[in-house]
Design an enzyme around this catalytic site. Structure first.
Site, PDB file in Angstrom:
ATOM      1  N   HIS A  62     -11.206  -3.578  12.235  1.00 40.44           N
ATOM      2  CA  HIS A  62     -10.129  -4.252  11.505  1.00 40.44           C
ATOM      3  C   HIS A  62      -9.770  -5.495  12.308  1.00 40.44           C
ATOM      4  CE1 HIS A  62      -5.774  -4.310   9.863  1.00 40.44           C
ATOM      5  NE2 HIS A  62      -6.592  -4.865   9.000  1.00 40.44           N
ATOM      6  N   LYS A  75      -3.550 -12.247  12.338  1.00 40.75           N
ATOM      7  CA  LYS A  75      -5.019 -12.324  12.281  1.00 40.75           C
ATOM      8  C   LYS A  75      -5.498 -13.470  11.395  1.00 40.75           C
ATOM      9  CE  LYS A  75      -6.564  -8.456  10.777  1.00 40.75           C
ATOM     10  NZ  LYS A  75      -5.271  -8.103  10.157  1.00 40.75           N
ATOM     11  N   THR A  76      -4.954 -13.518  10.185  1.00 40.33           N
ATOM     12  CA  THR A  76      -5.401 -14.536   9.237  1.00 40.33           C
ATOM     13  C   THR A  76      -5.018 -15.935   9.701  1.00 40.33           C
ATOM     14  OG1 THR A  76      -5.264 -12.981   7.390  1.00 40.33           O
ATOM     15  CG2 THR A  76      -5.233 -15.318   6.844  1.00 40.33           C
ATOM     16  N   LYS A  80      -8.767  -2.203   0.666  1.00 40.59           N
ATOM     17  CA  LYS A  80      -8.757  -1.272   1.791  1.00 40.59           C
ATOM     18  C   LYS A  80      -9.597  -0.032   1.510  1.00 40.59           C
ATOM     19  CE  LYS A  80      -6.487  -3.731   4.652  1.00 40.59           C
ATOM     20  NZ  LYS A  80      -7.268  -4.398   5.730  1.00 40.59           N
ATOM     21  N   ASP A 111     -10.253 -10.566   8.240  1.00 37.62           N
ATOM     22  CA  ASP A 111      -9.652  -9.228   8.272  1.00 37.62           C
ATOM     23  C   ASP A 111     -10.598  -8.076   8.610  1.00 37.62           C
ATOM     24  OD1 ASP A 111      -7.265  -7.646   7.902  1.00 37.62           O
ATOM     25  OD2 ASP A 111      -8.122  -6.908   6.039  1.00 37.62           O
ATOM     26  N   SER A 151      -1.495  -5.993   9.629  1.00 37.38           N
ATOM     27  CA  SER A 151      -0.849  -7.004   8.792  1.00 37.38           C
ATOM     28  C   SER A 151       0.420  -7.520   9.463  1.00 37.38           C
ATOM     29  CB  SER A 151      -0.493  -6.412   7.425  1.00 37.38           C
ATOM     30  OG  SER A 151      -1.645  -6.029   6.731  1.00 37.38           O
ATOM     31  N   ARG A 156       0.824  -1.201   0.000  1.00 37.12           N
ATOM     32  CA  ARG A 156       0.000   0.000   0.000  1.00 37.12           C
ATOM     33  C   ARG A 156       0.867   1.265   0.000  1.00 37.12           C
ATOM     34  NH1 ARG A 156      -1.792   0.673   4.452  1.00 37.12           N
ATOM     35  NH2 ARG A 156      -1.062  -1.149   5.586  1.00 37.12           N
ATOM     36  N   ARG A 170       1.407 -12.404  -1.373  1.00 37.35           N
ATOM     37  CA  ARG A 170       0.030 -12.569  -0.897  1.00 37.35           C
ATOM     38  C   ARG A 170      -0.729 -13.580  -1.741  1.00 37.35           C
ATOM     39  NH1 ARG A 170      -2.184  -9.515   3.638  1.00 37.35           N
ATOM     40  NH2 ARG A 170      -0.728  -7.799   4.029  1.00 37.35           N
TER      41      ARG A 170
END
Length: 565
Positions: A251, A274-275, A231, A289, A270, A88, A354
């Site tokens: 988030h 989390k994932t 996003k 997410d 990130s 990003r 990713r």
């Protein structure tokens, strides 16, 4: 009779090289139908471009391979590349300053103002570029699994890769829903291959990612990184859910127990886990997410997952590994040119490799991705590069508010352009890059919901132990999983606790399967003096960062942070 040099086993349409393309064109134009007027009014040259709306996955594969240099991997996933930008670009994000939203937006370094005229210039630049493409892809989908709170999103882009990405990340409509889709609530114009004009007022580079809440539109120029679209949708939901619907957007990832039906929310940026941690074989995945904690329960905003692939293995993360198959996109992943096998350990393109895949590729996904039950646990994930914070701490309600507002973690390599090593950062509400309203609004809503439903809160550090980055090591995933299991089983509610000094955290003295010296960082460090220096350094950083919110919180919340004598 068999014609010369022609296989008798070849089906006739294979011999006609334009057969599939002709069918695609007929299919696409038929689908557009009543939407032609919309595209014409938006400025699209309908006599020149070929619009492909909600094209089949196989067609998007073919176009990406034919036109964009994509590769079909050995597992069936599509390997594609985002060009120069592999993460990003938060410094190039803008929000239009206009009457309908200006009083709600938290203006500053995250939400940078853009005037309406500049937005119109960039919007026209994006459409002008799309008009030069032979193929323009349109994907219509939903954001939000609860029909009461979802929005209709239209993505218009020039790359099949981007269309497939959003096909995975948004909620895919049924044929009936698509036929009755109507006007979208939010539109993304992605002309990321074309640069912004640096000399346009307000532009800081050739990259521009901008949202206009009055027009409910987003324009992307100068970056082909697909995560900007994902996003962008989240930023819109982060605005609409509290302002329009009165619900709390988060988030976070979320899952639900198969036996007890207990819901857990995982907060974190990130690289914090989390994932990975929410993809639990013993629990159903609601999402990895982005979620909304509503008055009736929890629902996922997205229709897919966007997992980090660095060092991915079937042994450590089987659910994610096995989701990488036909329909998935591997982004910026290096592969073996002879076998087309992805190399998840190779970070020569970027650390931020990713994979985007539909959530139903996770075997134990909760479909539809919503649960009409309030959460039982909140887990706040952090990746501490100083190696100071314990692997798990039990938080009081005031500490939960404090750490939610502070949002401490470390940016890990590749998640943003130019991040090459972990950088300690404070990301308020664990979502600073995507936050739209003042953090206090989200924090107040969170505290109210936690109090009303008696939710337990835990701070879990997935970062370094036994030393800071460079000297210590990352906390083993097996230990973190065991801790999360102890949260879900209720084991930690009954554990004995000790106080963790300067930070005033309560840490368990015993968790089955996790060494005692790991649970207490003071025991894990061999150099005790160095440990104390790092503790005080990090505590000072917390205090400095929290001054931004001191005037907006109660004294009890201010007192819940670390204390230096």
């Amino acid at each position: 009779m068999v014609l010369p040099r022609q296989s008798p086993y070849a089906t006739p349409h294979i011999l006609h090289k334009n057969y599939a393309q002709a069918s695609d064109n007929q299919f696409a134009s038929k689908l557009i139908g009543s939407d032609l007027e919309y595209f014409s009014q938006a400025g699209f040259d309908m006599d020149r471009i070929q619009l492909k709306r909600n094209a089949p996955v196989a067609q998007l594969y073919e176009d990406a391979i034919r036109n964009e240099g994509a590769i079909l991997s050995s597992s069936g996933a599509l390997i594609n590349f985002s060009g120069k930008k592999t993460g990003r670009s938060p410094k190039d994000k803008r929000i239009v300053y206009e009457d309908t939203s200006k009083d709600d937006i938290w203006w500053g370094s995250v939400n940078i103002k853009m005037d309406e005229h500049t937005f119109e210039i960039n919007r026209e630049r994006a459409i002008d570029y799309l008009n030069t493409r032979d193929n323009v892809y349109v994907f219509d989908g939903f954001a939000g699994w609860d029909p009461k709170y979802r929005i209709k999103v239209r993505v218009i882009c020039a790359r099949a890769y981007h269309a497939l990405f959003m096909n995975n990340m948004l909620i895919r409509p049924t044929e009936e829903e698509l036929a009755n889709f109507g006007d979208p609530d939010f539109i993304i114009y992605n002309a990321g291959q074309f640069p912004a004009n640096r000399f346009t007022k307000g532009m800081s580079s050739t990259t521009s990612v901008e949202i206009n809440f009055k027009r409910m539109e987003m324009v992307i120029l100068g970056t082909e990184y697909a995560g900007e679209m994902k996003k962008g949708v989240f930023s819109v939901m982060h605005y609409l859910q509290p302002v329009k619907f009165g619900q709390l957007s988060l988030h976070s990832s979320a899952n639900v127990g198969m036996e007890k039906g207990d819901v857990t929310l995982f907060f974190g940026l990130s690289g914090t886990g989390k994932t990975t941690l929410s993809a639990d074989p013993h629990r159903l995945l609601i999402g990895d997410d982005e979620h909304v904690w509503s008055d009736t329960g929890v629902f996922n905003i997205e229709g897919g997952c966007y997992a980090k692939c660095i060092n991915l293995s079937q042994e450590k993360e089987p659910e994610i590994f096995n989701a990488i198959r036909f329909g998935s996109i591997l982004e910026n992943v290096v592969y073996d040119p002879s076998s087309r096998t992805p190399d998840y350990d190779d970070v020569s393109i970027t650390e931020n490799t990713r994979c985007a895949y539909p959530i139903e590729y996770i075997p134990n996904a909760q479909i539809p991705c919503l649960v009409e039950r309030q959460p039982s646990n909140i887990i706040m994930l952090t990746c501490d590069a100083f190696g100071v914070l314990p692997p798990v701490s039990k938080l009081t309600p005031d500490q939960a508010s404090y750490h939610f507002l502070a949002g401490y973690t470390s940016k890990t390599p590749g998640t943003e352009d130019g991040v090459l090593e972990p950088i300690p950062t404070f990301s308020t509400c664990y979502s600073a890059p995507f936050i739209v309203l003042h953090p206090g609004r989200y924090a107040e809503m969170l505290a109210d919901r936690m109090s009303k439903h008696n939710v337990s809160c835990w701070l879990i550090n997935t970062g370094w132990t036994g030393g800071k980055f460079g000297t210590g090591k990352r906390c083993p995933l097996s230990y973190t999983r065991r801790i999360v299991d102890a949260v879900h089983s209720g084991e930690l509610l009954d554990a004995e606790y000790e106080n963790f000094g300067v930070f005033g955290l309560q840490i368990p003295t015993k968790v089955e399967g996790v060494p005692r010296e790991v649970l207490n960082p003071a025991l894990a460090w061999s150099d005790k003096e160095a440990f104390e220096r790092e503790v005080r350094k990090l505590a000072g950083m917390f205090q400095k960062a929290f001054t931004l919110y001191e005037g907006d919180v109660q004294e009890s919340v201010r007192a819940a942070g670390p204390k230096l004598e």
